[in-house]
Design a protein around this motif. Structure first.
Motif: not given
Ligand code: FAD
Ligand code: FES
Ligand code: FES
Lengths: 162, 280
Positions: B29, B33, B35-36, B110, B122
């Motif tokens: 999923v 994006g 983290s992914l 998200t 996190s």
């Molecule tokens: C420069 C940078 C700094 C950051 N700093 C921080 C920080 O200080 N603290 C922090 O907490 N995070 C931080 N992050 C990470 C950020 O918060 C991400 O948004 C979060 O970790 C993942 O959310 P996403 O929606 O982007 O998920 P995605 O990257 O889309 O997915 C992450 C993982 O979760 C899975 N997934 C996504 N949504 C679902 C769902 N609804 N059900 C089941 N599986 C799912 C995906 O398959 C994947 O394996 C940082 C990222 C970057 C690039």
């Protein structure tokens, strides 16, 4: 599997019909398919901010979104700041006045982030500016001149009060 | 490097996602994006199918009915930071949201993605455990609620099955106790070196939930006498710590103390950066 898909991208108000592989990042498509090379690419892991563009007016990383996902959204790149305008924007002019760029690598991301900040919050103080820019790395300027330039446009110029 | 080839599918319902995950066990999923995609850009993740859930409108909601805050999985970090009702009723979530990454990351990342990714440093996983939230998980049999305390298993590991997804989280109102937050990172927006949520029950007891110091967030009961060093040390002994060096322990204790102090603040002071910041 690597078949291309047609995508309509709206960039700086113009529509671009491009064929993309799903795995192509928006940053690469903006640069290589659309030819807008003002969007820079540094780390491809969300850390440096060079690739920052505005998506529906909000700063986002174009290296962390696939071009196929950007269909239906308004994308603004640094070129869009002066689209159909003869002059630099006041923010760009302030960057020039304050020597807020040296190599220029970070500048598009800085300008777009600061443009979005000033749009949502026209008079940010220095603390807010630094917080908003925390995701944009500059290896040249030491940030102070960038902050000064944004403060000038925010109407809170240190220069003016000196 | 660039991501490996994958098939892209855009989901409009959760049922689609569950079915597609069943059909392609190495599918993934994509939510924000944030983290992914870094993992895909470095080919540390190479899903065969990428299922984009951003078009599922039903996962994009914030509702508060007076006793429970219902958050959809697709709520962005910045939306939580900016939400006026959350700021009023769950100010600790506002403060925590502001500490996640940078503005551009918060605009796209998200809640559901952060919980599924389960990075032990996190903010959201720890927030959900500290506030005793439930995480709504949907698989083929339907939706079930998992207490956050049972959801996280360890580093980047949760109870989610390969064909399940998070649809939301439900956070109960906090009652009479007060909750504070503190975090220290090397630079603004970096992942926490140590962070904590501390709940003061105002009767000399409370709870601490750290992040960035152990393999997963755990809510631990603590006594809160005027001298609390021993309480914090005993609580830390219950965790699987990343690093047992004395300076790391001291940092975790300092952060817990700050979070406790923060819990006593009200109004604008509660949101002041200096009240929460550690040594950064
Ligand atoms: C420069 C940078 C700094 C950051 N700093 C921080 C920080 O200080 N603290 C922090 O907490 N995070 C931080 N992050 C990470 C950020 O918060 C991400 O948004 C979060 O970790 C993942 O959310 P996403 O929606 O982007 O998920 P995605 O990257 O889309 O997915 C992450 C993982 O979760 C899975 N997934 C996504 N949504 C679902 C769902 N609804 N059900 C089941 N599986 C799912 C995906 O398959 C994947 O394996 C940082 C990222 C970057 C690039
Ligand atoms: S290239 Fe996108 S953040 Fe560095
Ligand atoms: S001007 Fe060179 S990186 Fe900022």
């Amino acid at each position: 599997m690597s078949t291309k898909m047609p995508v309509n991208l709206t960039i700086n108000g113009e529509t671009f019909n491009v064929e993309v592989e799903p795995r192509w990042l928006l940053s690469d498509v903006i640069r290589h398919q659309v030819g807008l090379i003002g969007t820079h690419v540094g780390c491809e892991q969300g850390v440096c901010g060079a690739c920052t563009v505005l998506i529906d007016g909000k700063p986002e990383r174009s290296c962390l979104i696939f071009a196929v996902q950007a269909q239906g959204h308004q994308i603004t790149t640094v070129e869009g700041l002066t689209q159909n305008k003869p002059d630099l924007t006041p923010l760009q002019q302030a960057f020039q006045n304050h020597h807020a760029l040296q190599c220029g690598y970070c500048t598009p991301g800085m300008l777009l982030t600061a443009t979005a900040l000033l749009e949502t919050e026209p008079h940010p103080n220095e603390h807010r500016i630094r917080e908003a820019l925390s995701g944009n790395v500059c290896r040249c300027t030491g940030y102070q001149f960038i902050v000064d330039a944004i403060l000038e446009v925010a109407g809170d110029s240190k220069e003016a009060s000196r | 490097m660039k991501p490996a080839t994958f098939e892209y599918r855009k989901a409009t319902t959760v049922a689609d996602v569950v079915q597609w995950l069943k059909d392609a066990p190495d599918g993934k999923v994509i939510a924000g994006g944030q983290s992914l995609v870094p993992l895909m850009n470095f080919r540390l993740a190479r899903p065969s199918v990428l299922i984009d859930i951003n078009g599922i409108r039903a996962l994009h909601h914030v509702e508060y009915d007076g006793s429970t805050l219902d958050l959809g999985a697709l709520i962005h970090h910045q939306e939580i930071a900016d939400h006026p009702e959350i700021q009023k009723k769950f100010p600790v979530l506002t403060v925590a949201a502001r500490h996640i990454g940078h503005w551009a990351i918060r605009n796209r990342g998200t809640l559901g993605g952060s919980l599924a990714h389960a990075d032990p440093a996190s903010e959201w996983p720890a927030a959900m455990v500290a506030l005793q939230a439930e995480i709504d998980v949907q698989g083929s049999p339907g939706v079930h609620r998992v207490p956050a305390s049972e959801f996280f298993l360890g580093y980047y590991t949760t109870v989610l099955e390969p064909d399940e997804m998070i649809v939301g989280a439900r956070v109960p109102a906090t009652g009479a106790s007060r909750i504070g937050f503190a975090e220290v990172a090397r630079r603004t927006g970096d992942f926490a070196l140590a962070g904590a949520f501390v709940e003061d029950c105002l009767d000399g007891t409370g709870f601490v939930t750290w992040f960035g110091v152990s393999d997963k967030p755990q809510r631990i009961a603590v006594a809160l006498p005027p001298a609390r060093e021993t309480s914090w040390r005993e609580a830390l002994e219950q965790l699987t710590l990343n690093d047992v060096a004395e300076d790391k322990i001291a940092l975790a204790i300092e952060i817990a103390e700050r979070a406790l102090k923060h819990s006593a603040l009200v109004g604008a002071a509660y949101f002041g950066a200096h009240a929460i910041r550690g040594r950064d």
